[in-house]
Design a protein around this motif. Structure first.
Motif, PDB file in Angstrom:
ATOM      1  N   SER A  66       7.953 -75.116 -55.825  1.00 14.78           N
ATOM      2  CA  SER A  66       7.237 -73.839 -55.749  1.00 14.78           C
ATOM      3  C   SER A  66       8.138 -72.747 -55.196  1.00 14.78           C
ATOM      4  O   SER A  66       9.191 -73.014 -54.620  1.00 14.78           O
ATOM      5  CB  SER A  66       6.012 -73.988 -54.838  1.00 14.78           C
ATOM      6  OG  SER A  66       6.424 -74.308 -53.519  1.00 14.78           O
ATOM      7  N   LEU A  67       7.653 -71.506 -55.347  1.00 12.75           N
ATOM      8  CA  LEU A  67       8.342 -70.335 -54.799  1.00 12.75           C
ATOM      9  C   LEU A  67       7.756 -69.998 -53.431  1.00 12.75           C
ATOM     10  O   LEU A  67       6.641 -70.423 -53.103  1.00 12.75           O
ATOM     11  CB  LEU A  67       8.128 -69.135 -55.725  1.00 12.75           C
ATOM     12  CG  LEU A  67       8.676 -69.262 -57.143  1.00 12.75           C
ATOM     13  CD1 LEU A  67       8.108 -68.147 -58.021  1.00 12.75           C
ATOM     14  CD2 LEU A  67      10.194 -69.211 -57.126  1.00 12.75           C
ATOM     15  N   THR A  97      -3.426 -68.599 -57.909  1.00  7.88           N
ATOM     16  CA  THR A  97      -2.064 -69.057 -58.210  1.00  7.88           C
ATOM     17  C   THR A  97      -1.969 -70.499 -57.715  1.00  7.88           C
ATOM     18  O   THR A  97      -2.107 -70.769 -56.516  1.00  7.88           O
ATOM     19  CB  THR A  97      -1.036 -68.160 -57.506  1.00  7.88           C
ATOM     20  OG1 THR A  97      -1.379 -68.038 -56.132  1.00  7.88           O
ATOM     21  CG2 THR A  97      -0.988 -66.785 -58.129  1.00  7.88           C
ATOM     22  N   GLU A 143       1.119 -71.410 -47.105  1.00  8.66           N
ATOM     23  CA  GLU A 143       2.529 -71.692 -47.358  1.00  8.66           C
ATOM     24  C   GLU A 143       2.808 -73.169 -47.630  1.00  8.66           C
ATOM     25  O   GLU A 143       3.596 -73.498 -48.520  1.00  8.66           O
ATOM     26  CB  GLU A 143       3.386 -71.234 -46.174  1.00  8.66           C
ATOM     27  CG  GLU A 143       3.552 -69.726 -46.072  1.00  8.66           C
ATOM     28  CD  GLU A 143       2.490 -69.060 -45.215  1.00  8.66           C
ATOM     29  OE1 GLU A 143       1.436 -69.690 -44.967  1.00  8.66           O
ATOM     30  OE2 GLU A 143       2.704 -67.905 -44.799  1.00  8.66           O
ATOM     31  N   LYS A 144       2.185 -74.037 -46.867  1.00  7.67           N
ATOM     32  CA  LYS A 144       2.512 -75.463 -47.032  1.00  7.67           C
ATOM     33  C   LYS A 144       1.581 -76.163 -48.017  1.00  7.67           C
ATOM     34  O   LYS A 144       2.005 -76.947 -48.861  1.00  7.67           O
ATOM     35  CB  LYS A 144       2.446 -76.157 -45.669  1.00  7.67           C
ATOM     36  CG  LYS A 144       2.932 -77.587 -45.709  1.00  7.67           C
ATOM     37  CD  LYS A 144       3.148 -78.136 -44.324  1.00  7.67           C
ATOM     38  CE  LYS A 144       3.678 -79.565 -44.400  1.00  7.67           C
ATOM     39  NZ  LYS A 144       3.719 -80.188 -43.075  1.00  7.67           N
ATOM     40  N   ILE A 177       3.425 -69.590 -62.207  1.00  9.18           N
ATOM     41  CA  ILE A 177       4.732 -69.024 -62.557  1.00  9.18           C
ATOM     42  C   ILE A 177       5.597 -70.223 -62.944  1.00  9.18           C
ATOM     43  O   ILE A 177       5.770 -71.137 -62.134  1.00  9.18           O
ATOM     44  CB  ILE A 177       5.339 -68.284 -61.353  1.00  9.18           C
ATOM     45  CG1 ILE A 177       4.398 -67.170 -60.889  1.00  9.18           C
ATOM     46  CG2 ILE A 177       6.714 -67.737 -61.694  1.00  9.18           C
ATOM     47  CD1 ILE A 177       4.650 -66.711 -59.453  1.00  9.18           C
ATOM     48  N   GLY A 216      -0.909 -74.697 -50.097  1.00  5.27           N
ATOM     49  CA  GLY A 216      -1.408 -73.996 -51.273  1.00  5.27           C
ATOM     50  C   GLY A 216      -2.878 -73.629 -51.140  1.00  5.27           C
ATOM     51  O   GLY A 216      -3.451 -73.646 -50.043  1.00  5.27           O
ATOM     52  N   LEU A 229      -0.271 -74.513 -58.803  1.00  4.87           N
ATOM     53  CA  LEU A 229       0.584 -75.310 -59.684  1.00  4.87           C
ATOM     54  C   LEU A 229      -0.219 -76.511 -60.187  1.00  4.87           C
ATOM     55  O   LEU A 229      -0.233 -77.568 -59.560  1.00  4.87           O
ATOM     56  CB  LEU A 229       1.825 -75.758 -58.905  1.00  4.87           C
ATOM     57  CG  LEU A 229       2.666 -74.589 -58.374  1.00  4.87           C
ATOM     58  CD1 LEU A 229       2.655 -74.543 -56.855  1.00  4.87           C
ATOM     59  CD2 LEU A 229       4.079 -74.673 -58.895  1.00  4.87           C
ATOM     60  N   ALA A 255       6.201 -65.191 -55.115  1.00  4.41           N
ATOM     61  CA  ALA A 255       5.191 -65.416 -56.161  1.00  4.41           C
ATOM     62  C   ALA A 255       4.296 -64.179 -56.295  1.00  4.41           C
ATOM     63  O   ALA A 255       3.989 -63.723 -57.401  1.00  4.41           O
ATOM     64  CB  ALA A 255       4.363 -66.654 -55.825  1.00  4.41           C
ATOM     65  N   PHE A 290      -3.582 -66.079 -53.339  1.00  3.80           N
ATOM     66  CA  PHE A 290      -2.369 -66.814 -52.981  1.00  3.80           C
ATOM     67  C   PHE A 290      -2.694 -67.759 -51.831  1.00  3.80           C
ATOM     68  O   PHE A 290      -3.417 -67.395 -50.900  1.00  3.80           O
ATOM     69  CB  PHE A 290      -1.238 -65.848 -52.608  1.00  3.80           C
ATOM     70  CG  PHE A 290      -0.842 -64.982 -53.769  1.00  3.80           C
ATOM     71  CD1 PHE A 290       0.087 -65.431 -54.706  1.00  3.80           C
ATOM     72  CD2 PHE A 290      -1.439 -63.749 -53.963  1.00  3.80           C
ATOM     73  CE1 PHE A 290       0.418 -64.657 -55.805  1.00  3.80           C
ATOM     74  CE2 PHE A 290      -1.109 -62.960 -55.063  1.00  3.80           C
ATOM     75  CZ  PHE A 290      -0.179 -63.415 -55.978  1.00  3.80           C
ATOM     76  N   GLY A 291      -2.132 -68.972 -51.925  1.00 11.19           N
ATOM     77  CA  GLY A 291      -2.511 -70.013 -50.976  1.00 11.19           C
ATOM     78  C   GLY A 291      -1.540 -70.155 -49.816  1.00 11.19           C
ATOM     79  O   GLY A 291      -0.468 -69.552 -49.777  1.00 11.19           O
ATOM     80  N   VAL A 346       5.648 -67.793 -51.093  1.00 14.66           N
ATOM     81  CA  VAL A 346       4.406 -67.114 -51.489  1.00 14.66           C
ATOM     82  C   VAL A 346       4.613 -65.613 -51.719  1.00 14.66           C
ATOM     83  O   VAL A 346       4.004 -65.031 -52.631  1.00 14.66           O
ATOM     84  CB  VAL A 346       3.280 -67.383 -50.455  1.00 14.66           C
ATOM     85  CG1 VAL A 346       3.609 -66.810 -49.084  1.00 14.66           C
ATOM     86  CG2 VAL A 346       1.953 -66.875 -50.959  1.00 14.66           C
ATOM     87  N   MET A 361       8.161 -73.031 -63.389  1.00 19.79           N
ATOM     88  CA  MET A 361       9.215 -73.525 -62.514  1.00 19.79           C
ATOM     89  C   MET A 361      10.089 -74.469 -63.337  1.00 19.79           C
ATOM     90  O   MET A 361       9.598 -75.484 -63.823  1.00 19.79           O
ATOM     91  CB  MET A 361       8.624 -74.274 -61.316  1.00 19.79           C
ATOM     92  CG  MET A 361       7.675 -73.465 -60.452  1.00 19.79           C
ATOM     93  SD  MET A 361       8.489 -72.158 -59.496  1.00 19.79           S
ATOM     94  CE  MET A 361       9.532 -73.094 -58.414  1.00 19.79           C
TER      95      MET A 361
HETATM   96  N1  SAM Z   1       2.592 -77.456 -52.036  1.00 15.39           N
HETATM   97  C1  SAM Z   1       1.913 -76.221 -52.260  1.00 15.39           C
HETATM   98  C2  SAM Z   1       1.096 -76.284 -53.537  1.00 15.39           C
HETATM   99  O1  SAM Z   1       1.147 -77.305 -54.210  1.00 15.39           O
HETATM  100  O2  SAM Z   1       0.373 -75.332 -53.849  1.00 15.39           O
HETATM  101  C3  SAM Z   1       2.938 -75.121 -52.364  1.00 15.39           C
HETATM  102  C4  SAM Z   1       2.445 -73.849 -51.796  1.00 15.39           C
HETATM  103  S1  SAM Z   1       3.470 -72.463 -52.220  1.00 15.39           S
HETATM  104  C5  SAM Z   1       4.828 -72.612 -51.203  1.00 15.39           C
HETATM  105  C6  SAM Z   1       2.527 -71.188 -51.469  1.00 15.39           C
HETATM  106  C7  SAM Z   1       1.786 -70.324 -52.432  1.00 15.39           C
HETATM  107  O3  SAM Z   1       2.733 -69.596 -53.219  1.00 15.39           O
HETATM  108  C8  SAM Z   1       0.913 -71.026 -53.428  1.00 15.39           C
HETATM  109  O4  SAM Z   1      -0.349 -71.336 -52.911  1.00 15.39           O
HETATM  110  C9  SAM Z   1       0.821 -69.982 -54.518  1.00 15.39           C
HETATM  111  O5  SAM Z   1      -0.095 -68.992 -54.134  1.00 15.39           O
HETATM  112  C10 SAM Z   1       2.200 -69.374 -54.518  1.00 15.39           C
HETATM  113  N2  SAM Z   1       3.141 -69.978 -55.481  1.00 15.39           N
HETATM  114  C11 SAM Z   1       4.370 -70.455 -55.201  1.00 15.39           C
HETATM  115  N3  SAM Z   1       4.987 -70.866 -56.303  1.00 15.39           N
HETATM  116  C12 SAM Z   1       4.123 -70.656 -57.321  1.00 15.39           C
HETATM  117  C13 SAM Z   1       4.197 -70.857 -58.738  1.00 15.39           C
HETATM  118  N4  SAM Z   1       5.263 -71.367 -59.315  1.00 15.39           N
HETATM  119  N5  SAM Z   1       3.122 -70.513 -59.463  1.00 15.39           N
HETATM  120  C14 SAM Z   1       2.032 -69.971 -58.902  1.00 15.39           C
HETATM  121  N6  SAM Z   1       1.919 -69.755 -57.581  1.00 15.39           N
HETATM  122  C15 SAM Z   1       2.948 -70.078 -56.805  1.00 15.39           C
END
Ligand code: SAM
Length: 190
Positions: free
Chosen positions: A146-147, A95, A120-121, A138, A123, A97, A152, A117-118, A149, A140
Motif C-alpha cells: 500500500s501507499l 479506498t 495507517e496500519k 490505486i 486500513g 485494497l 493515496a 481513507f483508512g 495514506v 499497486m
Molecule cells: N494494511 C492496510 C490495508 O490493508 O488497508 C494498509 C493501510 S494503508 C497504509 C492506509 C490507507 O491508505 C488505506 O486505508 C487507504 O485509505 C489508503 N491507501 C493506501 N494505498 C492504497 C491503494 N493502493 N489504494 C487505495 N487506497 C490506498
C-alpha cells in the motif's frame, strides 16, 4: 486585512467544492492528517470529516498547516459519519485494497462524493467498507502492499480535481454568500 488578502480569500471561497469531501477514519498520525488537509485545501475541499476514537484523539494544539482554511467535522462513529454524508446525497467511496475494488480513475467524481481513507496500519474498518457504495483502489505494481495514506489521498483527490476542472465546476460558486461572510468575518484570518 488588506484588500489583496480579502480578494484572495474570496477567490478561494468561490472555488470551494462543498459536494466533495474526505472522511478520515482513525487516521491519527499528525503529519498524515496535516498532509491530507493540505491537499484538501489545494483541491478546494471546504470541509473534511474525521472519526477519531478516544485513543487517537489529537491534542488540541496539533499544528495542521492548512487547517484554518478547511473546516472539520468530527463524528463519534464511522456509522454516524457515513450516514451524515449519505444524507447529503453523496456517493461514499472507500479506498480499500480488495478484489472488489475498482480502479480509482474509473469513478465519476463530478457527482457529490465523499472519499474515505483508512487508518495507517489497519486500513478502513469492515463497517466502513460495508456502508460504502464502492471500494476504489490505486493500482499497486511493486512489492509494497500500500501507499502512505496522504499519498493515496493526493492521488485520488487530484483525479477528482482534474475531472471537476474539465467540466467547469471551479467556475461555479457553491458556497452561499452567507457562508462566505461567516468564513471571512468569524474566522479571524490574518
Ligand atoms: N494494511 C492496510 C490495508 O490493508 O488497508 C494498509 C493501510 S494503508 C497504509 C492506509 C490507507 O491508505 C488505506 O486505508 C487507504 O485509505 C489508503 N491507501 C493506501 N494505498 C492504497 C491503494 N493502493 N489504494 C487505495 N487506497 C490506498
Amino acid at each position: 486585512m488588506s484588500p489583496e488578502r480579502y480578494q484572495r480569500i474570496r477567490t478561494m471561497l468561490a472555488k470551494r467544492q462543498t459536494d466533495l469531501t474526505v472522511c478520515l477514519e482513525n487516521v491519527h498520525k499528525p503529519h498524515n492528517v496535516s498532509a491530507v488537509v493540505r491537499t484538501c485545501d489545494a483541491v478546494g475541499i471546504h470541509r473534511v470529516h474525521t472519526v477519531w476514537e478516544q485513543k487517537y484523539k489529537l491534542p488540541g494544539g496539533t499544528a495542521m498547516g492548512s487547517q484554518q482554511w478547511v473546516r472539520q467535522s468530527n463524528h463519534d462513529t464511522i456509522g454516524d459519519a457515513l450516514s451524515h454524508l449519505k444524507s447529503k446525497g453523496m456517493q461514499v467511496l472507500v479506498t480499500h485494497l480488495s478484489d472488489t475494488a475498482v480502479d480509482f480513475r474509473s469513478i465519476d467524481y463530478t457527482k457529490p462524493t465523499a472519499i474515505l481513507f483508512g487508518q495507517e496500519k489497519y486500513g478502513a474498518t469492515d463497517e466502513a467498507i460495508a456502508m460504502a457504495d464502492q471500494d476504489i483502489v490505486i493500482p499497486m505494481l511493486g512489492m509494497v502492499q500500500s501507499l502512505n495514506v496522504s499519498v493515496a489521498a493526493a492521488l485520488v483527490l487530484y483525479e477528482a480535481q482534474r475531472q471537476r476542472d474539465i467540466v467547469g465546476m471551479y467556475d461555479q460558486q457553491q458556497l452561499s454568500e452567507q457562508a462566505c461572510q461567516e468564513f471571512l468575518f468569524e474566522g479571524g484570518y490574518p
